[in-house]
Write a protein that holds these residues in place. Structure first.
Motif, mmCIF file in Angstrom:
data_model
loop_
_atom_site.group_PDB
_atom_site.id
_atom_site.type_symbol
_atom_site.label_atom_id
_atom_site.label_comp_id
_atom_site.label_asym_id
_atom_site.label_seq_id
_atom_site.Cartn_x
_atom_site.Cartn_y
_atom_site.Cartn_z
ATOM 1 N N ALA A 85 0.850 -1.202 0.000
ATOM 2 C CA ALA A 85 0.000 0.000 0.000
ATOM 3 C C ALA A 85 0.875 1.237 0.000
ATOM 4 C CB ALA A 85 -0.925 -0.004 1.213
ATOM 5 N N GLU A 86 1.986 1.146 0.696
ATOM 6 C CA GLU A 86 2.889 2.292 0.781
ATOM 7 C C GLU A 86 3.657 2.502 -0.519
ATOM 8 O OE1 GLU A 86 5.189 2.211 4.265
ATOM 9 O OE2 GLU A 86 6.397 3.944 3.702
ATOM 10 N N HIS A 95 -2.940 8.527 -0.527
ATOM 11 C CA HIS A 95 -2.654 8.115 0.844
ATOM 12 C C HIS A 95 -2.957 6.633 1.041
ATOM 13 C CE1 HIS A 95 -2.665 7.961 5.209
ATOM 14 N NE2 HIS A 95 -2.001 9.100 5.184
ATOM 15 N N PRO A 96 -2.062 5.890 1.715
ATOM 16 C CA PRO A 96 -2.283 4.456 1.891
ATOM 17 C C PRO A 96 -3.622 4.139 2.562
ATOM 18 C CG PRO A 96 -0.101 5.066 2.668
ATOM 19 C CD PRO A 96 -0.787 6.332 2.287
ATOM 20 N N ALA A 97 -4.076 5.029 3.435
ATOM 21 C CA ALA A 97 -5.341 4.770 4.127
ATOM 22 C C ALA A 97 -6.487 4.689 3.125
ATOM 23 C CB ALA A 97 -5.618 5.870 5.144
ATOM 24 N N TRP A 481 3.880 3.475 6.596
ATOM 25 C CA TRP A 481 2.591 2.818 6.803
ATOM 26 C C TRP A 481 2.699 1.647 7.798
ATOM 27 C CZ3 TRP A 481 -1.998 4.286 6.957
ATOM 28 C CH2 TRP A 481 -3.102 3.475 6.690
ATOM 29 N N GLY A 482 2.834 2.001 9.074
ATOM 30 C CA GLY A 482 2.943 1.003 10.129
ATOM 31 C C GLY A 482 2.631 1.654 11.461
ATOM 32 N N GLU A 483 2.675 0.887 12.538
ATOM 33 C CA GLU A 483 2.353 1.420 13.855
ATOM 34 C C GLU A 483 3.505 2.288 14.354
ATOM 35 O OE1 GLU A 483 2.538 -1.764 13.095
ATOM 36 O OE2 GLU A 483 0.633 -2.757 13.523
#
Length: 918
Positions: A85-86, A95-97, A481-483
Motif C-alpha cells: 500500500a505504501e 494516501h495508503p489509508a 505505513w505502520g504502527e
RNA sequence: GCUCGGAUGGUGGAAUAGGUAGACACGCGGGACUUAAAAUCCCGUGGGCAGAGAUGUCCGUACGGGUUCGAUUCCCGUUCCGAGUACCA
C-alpha cells in the motif's frame, strides 16, 4: 422449479446479514470452539481463485461444529498495514489509508459472495488506531519487562531495578544482549542515562546497535524471515548487512519454551520441523583458550569437544571484539585490508561464493588448554559474529569448512577420528573411534563427547552450553505505513509513553518516500512531538507487529479498556483451529507464539500457546494454456500436430479455452495482432497445450472467483474447491472439472422438486436400503470433516446420490440437507425452508449416526488363492473361521484352482478376505 | 550440502493397524430424447493377449531387491520431483 443459484444465493446472504445469523456471544451453556483464518493483507489485485481455499475449509468446519452444538467464534479481519500500500502511495501520491479502504471494500464484496459465516461485527483492521493501540500497548509491556531464565518467565523491569540496587548482577540469570558485571554500588552510583542504558540490555523490547539486513531499494531494514537468498521477500531487492541502531524484540529469550511448547500442539510434523530448524537448538561446549603472551582469553563454542586434539588453528569473525587486541603490529595492514574487503561484500555475494576461501592471519597464537599446543588465530568471514561466540577452534580433519581453509592456507590437518581419508576430504560424521587424542584414544565419538564435557567442567576450562540459531527480531522499519512506536527521546535516551497516551496516532504526511540515509519518512512530520517538545521515535513497527495478537482482539473487539477482557479471554481462551499458509512458519507463527507467551507470563491471558490445531492449506497454482505459432507466420497449429512444424508456444488466456479446446473466434478478438490468425486444426478443433505454473497475470492463467460464482454459483465454487484434492496439498486450479459438482447440486435439487416445480417430498417410511445409504453417508462425512478430508466427503455425497436414485422421502432428505449444509449453505438453507422450517438450517441438530442401520446378515467374501483374487463367496455373518474354511473348500469353483493339489492352510480375515494357500 | 515430503489411468484424485488397486469426478467413445442445440438420461473407458460373444487370461501403483499366504501400503537401495534451510562450528 429449476435450481436457480443466481436468485437463491444473494437472497440468503442478505437474510443472514439482516438476521445476524452468524452473530456470536459468550455463552457458558454451550462448549466454545474458535476457528480462525489467517487474515489477509488486502492487496489491490483482489482475490483470485486460490485465496478462498482455506476460508472455505474453515467455514465448512465452523458450520459443522455449530450444527454439532458448539458456540463457534469465526471472525475475519484485515492485516492492513504494510509495504505494498505504501509503495503504491509513493507511485501515485494517494494516501495508503485510502487505497487500503478501497481494497478492503473489494475484499469484503468478494468474500461475501462466497457465503461465509463470519461474525463481521467482530472485524479488526490492524491500521485502525483503536486496534493498534493494543499493538503499542503490548510493546510498552515488553519494554517494561525482562526475562528471568531461572523462573522461566518475563518479569516486570521494576523487579530488576530492585535487584540491581540491592545485589547488582550477582546471581542474576536474565536474558541480555551483553553479559554485564555490576555491583549494587556501581548501579546506585550510575546516573539516569547510564541506568537506562543498562536496563536496555535486559528489556524484552530494546534498542541496540546491531548488524541488520538493510534493503536500499525499500529504504528499510528487514527481519531474517523477510530475507531469502540475500534478497527481500517483498520485491526481491538486494539486501546488505549494515550496522544500525534498531529496536528489537528479545525473542531468543523464549527459544527453549518455543521449542518445548510445540510438543503439545496439533500441527503437522513438517511445520514443527521447520520451526525446530529455525530455532536451531544445538548442545555443545563453551571453552576458553588462552592467548600466548597475553591476558586475553578466547571463548569459543563447539559441538565437537571430542575433536579438540585435532584443532590446528583458530578462527574469529571479522566483527569479533578482540580483533584489535589480537592483531599483531606486523599484521595490521593485512587485517585492515581484509576487514575493508569483507565489509564491502553484500550478503548475497557472500552466499553466492561460499566455496571461495578468504581470511587473514592475526599474528597471535591461542593455546590449546589440553595439550598446550600453539594455534595461529585467523580472521575469516566464514565464522559468523552472530552465532555462538563468533570464534571457533578449527578442526580441519573433521569439518569441511575448516578443511577447505586449512588447504588454502597450508595448515596442519590431524585426524582424530578413524574412518575418513584426510588426503581427499574431511570426515564430518559423528561416528568412529578416537585416535591421536591422549586419554580419549579408543573411545567411540559419542563417549568421547561426554567425556570431554566432564573434563572441560572439572578442569574449569568452560562448561556445557546450549546455543540457538534463533535471533532477536528486528522490530523497526524506516517506513510510513505502520504502527508508530510509543517512544520519545530525551537526551538520546528512549522513554515510553504512558498507557493513557495510547494510541499514538500516525501523523499525516504528504511525502511517503523512504530515504537512502535510513532516516524514516516520519521524520518529515515536523509538528509531531510530545507536549514538552521531545521527539518521537520516527521508525514504525514491522508487518508482523499487528498480526501477532489479533486473535485476542476478536474475542472482545470493542473493548477500549483492555486488549481483551478477562471474562472473554477465559471463555474463548485460544484458537482451536487455525487455517493458513505454510509460508508463515518462520515469521508470524513464531512471533505470535512469542507474543502470546509473553502476555501469558504477565498474566493477561489464560493460555500460553495461541493455536492449538493448525492446518496448512496448499497453494492453488495456475494451469496455463498454450497455442503454438509457426515461426515467422500468424498460423497456429493444434497440439497433436505441432511436431511437424517449427513452432513457438505462446500463453493464451485460459478464459477463452474450455477443456483445452481454444475458442478460435475469441482468440482472434483477444488481441489485435491475432485478428487474422489462421489455424491448423485436428478433428475440427484447436487443442491447446497446458502446464502448471504460478497463478499470475503475465501467464494469463488467473481465474477470478467472481467469474465462477457468476457462472456456477457459490455453492458449486465451494464444493469444487474442496473436490480439487486434499486440502494441504498444492494443486493447480482447473475449471474443467467443475461441471461434475454443478451437476451434483442440480440433481440434488431435483430430489425435492418435480419438473413442474411442485415439492415432491413424501412422508413415507424409508426402506432399509435407503437408511443404510443415509447412515453410511453420515458416518463417512463426519469422519471426513474431522480429518479435514473434504475432497472425499464431496465424493461421498455424490456416491450417496447415485445410490439413492430418485428417493423423495423426508426421512432421508432432511438429515441429508443438514449434512450438506456446511458445504453448500445457500441451496440447503433454501430447501430447508421449502420443507417448512422457519429458522435457519444452522440451528438444526447434526444427524446422529446409528450403526444398527449398517448391520448385514451376510458378507460377500473375496476368495483368493495364494494371494491372487479368484471368486466371491457369500457367507452368513457370525460363522466361525472353521465353518467358513469348510464352506470355501467345498465350493465347486475351488477345484479349478487347487487342481488336485494339497491345501496347506486357509486364512480367514473376518469381514475382509479368505485366502487359500496351496 | 543437510532436513522433510512426494511419485497410482488421458486428467484431478480414491484405497494403507498389509487383504477385490483405480472409488468419485473430468475428459473421451457410443446410444436415447430433440427439427437442431443446450440440458438430461443410459452404456463403455488402465494396458496386452485369446474369443463372434458372454468371458477368460497375463501384466500393471517411479525403478531394483527383501519380508509375507498376500505389498500401492512395511524394510533396504536407486532415480526423479517438490518444500524448508544454508558457512549455525
Amino acid at each position: 422449479m429449476e435450481y436457480n443459484f443466481r436468485e437463491i444465493e444473494p437472497k440468503w446472504q442478505k437474510e443472514w446479514a439482516e438476521r445476524k445469523t452468524y452473530k456470536v456471544e459468550t455463552d457458558h451453556s454451550r462448549p466454545k470452539y474458535y476457528v480462525l483464518d489467517m487474515f489477509p493483507y488486502p492487496s489491490g489485485a483482489g482475490l483470485h481463485v486460490g485465496h478462498p481455499l482455506g476460508y472455505i475449509a474453515s467455514d465448512i468446519y465452523t458450520r459443522y461444529k455449530r450444527l454439532c452444538g458448539f458456540n463457534v467464534l469465526h471472525p475475519m479481519g484485515f492485516d492492513s498495514f504494510g509495504l505494498p500500500a505504501e509503495q503504491y502511495a509513493i507511485q501515485t501520491g494517494q494516501h495508503p489509508a485510502i487505497t487500503t479502504a478501497q481494497n478492503i471494500a473489494r475484499y469484503r464484496e468478494q468474500l461475501d459472495k462466497l457465503g461465509f459465516s463470519y461474525d463481521w461485527d467482530r472485524m479488526v483492521q490492524t491500521s485502525d488506531p483503536e486496534y493498534y493501540k493494543w499493538t503499542q500497548w503490548a510493546f510498552l509491556k515488553m519494554f517494561d519487562s525482562y526475562y528471568d531464565y531461572d523462573r522461566r518467565q518475563a518479569r516486570p523491569i521494576s523487579e530488576l531495578t530492585a535487584l540491581l540496587s540491592s545485589t547488582g548482577t550477582a546471581g542474576l540469570n536474565a536474558a541480555c544482549s551483553e553479559k554485564l558485571e555490576l555491583t549494587a554500588e556501581e548501579w546506585n552510583a550510575a546516573d539516569e542515562r547510564r541506568k537506562q542504558e543498562i536496563l536496555l540490555n535486559y528489556r524484552l523490547a530494546y534498542r541496540a546497535d546491531t548488524t541488520v539486513n538493510w534493503c536500499e531499494a525499500l529504504g528499510t531494514v528487514l527481519a531474517n524471515d523477510e530475507v531469502v537468498n540475500g534478497l527481500s521477500v517483498r520485491g526481491g531487492y538486494p539486501v546488505v548487512q549494515k550496522r544500525m541502531k534498531q529496536w528489537l524484540l528479545r525473542v531468543s529469550a523464549y527459544a527453549e519454551r518455543l521449542l518445548e511448547g510445540m510438543e503439545k500442539l496439533e500441527w503437522s510434523e513438517s511445520l514443527k520441523e521447520i520451526q525446530r530448524n529455525w530455532i536451531g537448538r544445538s548442545v555443545g561446549a563453551q571453552v576458553f583458550f588462552g592467548i600466548k603472551d597475553s591476558d586475553h582469553k578466547l571463548e569459543i563454542f563447539t559441538t565437537r569437544p571430542d575433536t579438540i586434539f585435532g584443532s590446528t588453528f583458530m578462527v574469529i569473525a571479522p566483527e569479533h571484539d578482540l580483533v584489535p587486541e589480537l592483531t599483531a603490529p606486523a599484521q595490521r595492514k593485512q587485517v585492515e585490508d581484509y576487514l575493508e574487503e569483507t565489509k564491502k561484500r553484500s550478503e548475497r555475494e557472500r552466499m553466492a561464493d561460499t566455496k571461495r576461501v578468504s581470511g587473514v592471519f592475526t599474528g597471535s597464537y591461542a593455546v590449546n588448554p589440553f595439550n598446550g599446543k600453539e594455534l595461529p588465530v585467523y580472521i575469516s568471514d566464514y565464522v559468523l559474529a552472530g552465532y555462538g561466540t563468533g570464534a571457533i577452534m578449527a578442526v580441519p580433519a573433521h569439518d569441511s569448512r575448516d578443511y577447505a581453509f586449512a588447504r588454502h592456507f597450508g595448515l596442519d590437518i590431524i585426524p582424530v577420528v578413524e574412518g575418513g581419508d584426510i588426503a581427499t576430504a574431511s570426515y564430518d560424521a559423528k561416528e568412529g573411534r578416537m585416535i591421536n587424542s591422549e586419554f580419549l584414544d579408543g573411545l567411540d565419538v559419542k563417549e568421547a563427547i561426554e567425556r570431554m564435557f566432564r573434563e572441560i567442567e572439572s578442569r574449569g576450562l568452560g562448561k556445557r552450553q546450549v546455543n540457538y540459531r534463533l535471533r532477536d527480531a528486528i522490530f523497526s522499519r524506516q517506513r510510513y505505513w505502520g504502527e508508530p512506536f510509543p517512544i520519545y527521546y530525551k537526551d538520546d535516551t528512549a522513554y515510553p509513553l504512558t498507557e493513557e497516551e495510547l494510541p499514538l496516532r500516525l501523523p499525516e504526511i504528504s511525502d511517503f518516500r523512504p530515504t537512502s540515509s535510513g532516516e524514516p519518512p516520519l521524520a518529515r512530520a515536523k509538528e509531531w512531538h510530545t507536549k514538552e517538545g521531545y521527539p518521537y521515535e520516527t521508525s514504525t513497527m514491522p508487518g508482523f507487529a499487528g498480526s501477532s495478537a489479533y486473535y485476542f482482539r476478536y474475542m472482545d473487539p470493542h473493548n477500549d479498556k483492555e486488549l481483551v477482557s478477562r471474562e472473554a479471554n477465559e471463555y474463548w481462551r485460544s484458537v482451536d483451529l487455525y487455517i493458513g499458509g505454510i509460508e508463515h512458519a518462520t515469521g508470524h507463527l513464531i512471533y505470535s507464539r512469542f507474543w502470546n507467551k509473553f502476555l501469558y507470563d504477565t498474566g493477561y491471558v489464560a493460555e500460553d500457546e495461541p493455536f492449538r490445531k493448525l492446518v496448512n492449506q496448499g497453494m492453488i497454482q495456475g494451469r496455463s494454456n498454450f497455442v503454438y505459432r509457426i515461426n515467422g507466420t500468424n498460423k497456429f497449429v493444434s497440439l497433436g500436430l505441432k511436431d511437424g512444424y517449427d513452432t513457438q508456444p505462446l500463453h493464451v488466456d485460459v478464459n477463452i479455452v474450455r477443456n483445452d479446446i481454444l475458442d478460435t473466434e475469441a482468440f482472434r478478438r483477444w488481441r489485435p495482432e491475432f485478428a487474422d490468425a489462421e489455424f491448423i486444426l485436428e478433428d475440427g478443433k484447436y487443442v491447446c497445450g497446458w502446464a502448471v505454473e504460478k497463478m499470475s497475470k503475465s501467464m494469463y492463467n488467473v481465474v477470478n472467483p467472481d467469474y465462477i460464482v457468476e457462472n456456477y454459483g457459490a455453492d458449486t465454487m465451494r464444493m469444487y474447491e474442496m473436490f480439487l484434492g486434499p486440502l494441504e496439498q498444492s494443486k493447480p486450479w482447473d475449471t474443467n472439472g467443475i461441471d461434475g459438482v454443478a451437476k451434483f447440486l442440480r440433481r440434488f435439487w431435483r430430489l425435492f422438486f418435480d419438473k413442474d416445480g411442485s415439492l415432491r417430498v413424501s412422508d413415507d417410511k424409508a426402506t432399509a436400503k435407503e437408511l443404510k445409504t443415509l447412515h453410511k453417508t453420515i458416518k463417512k462425512i463426519s469422519e471426513d470433516i474431522e480429518n479435514f478430508s473434504f475432497n472425499t466427503s464431496v465424493s461421498a455425497f455424490m456416491i450417496c446420490l447415485n445410490e439413492l436414485g430418485d428417493c423423495n422421502k423426508r426421512e432421508i432428505l432432511e438429515p441429508l440437507l443438514v449434512l450438506l449444509a456446511p458445504f453448500a449453505p445457500h441451496i440447503t438453507e433454501e430447501l430447508w425452508h421449502q420443507l417448512g422450517h422457519d429458522s435457519t438450517i444452522f440451528d438444526a441438530r447434526y444427524p446422529a449416526f446409528d450403526p444398527n442401520m449398517l448391520v448385514e446378515n451376510s458378507f460377500e467374501y473375496p476368495v483368493s488363492v495364494n494371494g491372487k483374487m479368484r471368486f466371491k463367496k457369500e457367507l452368513p455373518l457370525g460363522m466361525s473361521a472353521s465353518e467358513a474354511e469348510a464352506a470355501v473348500l467345498s465350493d465347486p469353483q475351488m477345484e479349478k484352482y487347487t487342481e488336485g493339489k494339497q491345501v496347506r492352510k486357509v486364512i480367514v480375515v473376518p469381514g475382509k478376505i479368505i485366502n487359500v494357500v496351496i
